[in-house]
Write an enzyme that holds these catalytic residues in place. Sequence first.
Site, PDB file in Angstrom:
ATOM      1  N   TYR A  63       7.621   3.494   0.031  1.00  0.00           N
ATOM      2  CA  TYR A  63       7.222   2.896  -1.135  1.00  0.00           C
ATOM      3  C   TYR A  63       7.887   3.899  -2.549  1.00  0.00           C
ATOM      4  CZ  TYR A  63       5.174  -0.183   1.769  1.00  0.00           C
ATOM      5  OH  TYR A  63       4.910  -1.128   2.817  1.00  0.00           O
ATOM      6  N   HIS A  92       6.976   0.262  10.112  1.00  0.00           N
ATOM      7  CA  HIS A  92       6.832  -0.141   9.531  1.00  0.00           C
ATOM      8  C   HIS A  92       8.002  -1.337   9.839  1.00  0.00           C
ATOM      9  CE1 HIS A  92       5.792  -1.989   6.033  1.00  0.00           C
ATOM     10  NE2 HIS A  92       6.911  -1.655   5.244  1.00  0.00           N
TER      11      HIS A  92
END
Length: 263
Positions: A3, A68
């Site tokens: 991110y 993830h």
Amino acid sequence: MYYGGTLSEKMLGKALKALEVPRNEYIVSTKCGRYKEGFDFSAERVTRSIDESLERLQLDYVDILHCHDIEFGSLDQIVTETIPALVKLKEAGKVKFIGITGLPLGIFSYVLDRVPPGTVDVILSYCHYGINDNTLEDLLPYLKSKGVGIISASPLAMGLLTESGPPEWHPAPPELKAACKAAASYCKEKGKNISKLAMQYSLSNKEISTVLVGMNSVKQVDENIAAAQELATVGKDEKTLTEVESILKPVKNQTWPSGIQQS
């Protein structure tokens, strides 16, 4: 950590250091497997990843390390290489709990059925427990039987259940976007807020350990806290919820493509 091209971890690290709160009073989770350059679930890369994350976070360990969006890789690699590497990180004290995340619900049982019991501590599922899609509910007994904690992310369906609507890139099919827009407009006409309704709906299921929602302003934080407090004291607006569910019924549990699952 993907991110903001690692900026999110750096900013969080600075904030935590400035606050000077004792480490045992907060929980930090981060992710591995996806990077600016793409996905890499190799043992070498995820091992290096946690050291990079800890440096940016200015911490000695993270409470949860999530692997993830595992559907974008080989699930067999996740089972035979990635998770064993995460177990070693846990044994080294850099990670307290191991998690896996992704969109297709089938990935969780595929992995959990192939690793030793207790290896995976938590799963993070997104966009599968909200007013428009509650398919995660079918998986809850299985996850409970495995002793796995549950994080349900994106109760607002990545913007579908908001007055402003989803971003242009949102992958939902047109009919789902249209139905959610109609539901949001209906709520607004009635003086209600569909996001508040969606938050309260997702928070109501006590079988789900944690509901994870993104917030980008103090105002949104205050609104979500107020929605949770209202739910605890007054309960949710069952009448409006029933009406919204009726609007969304034709598109109930529609999802959208994610990665290509390889096994």
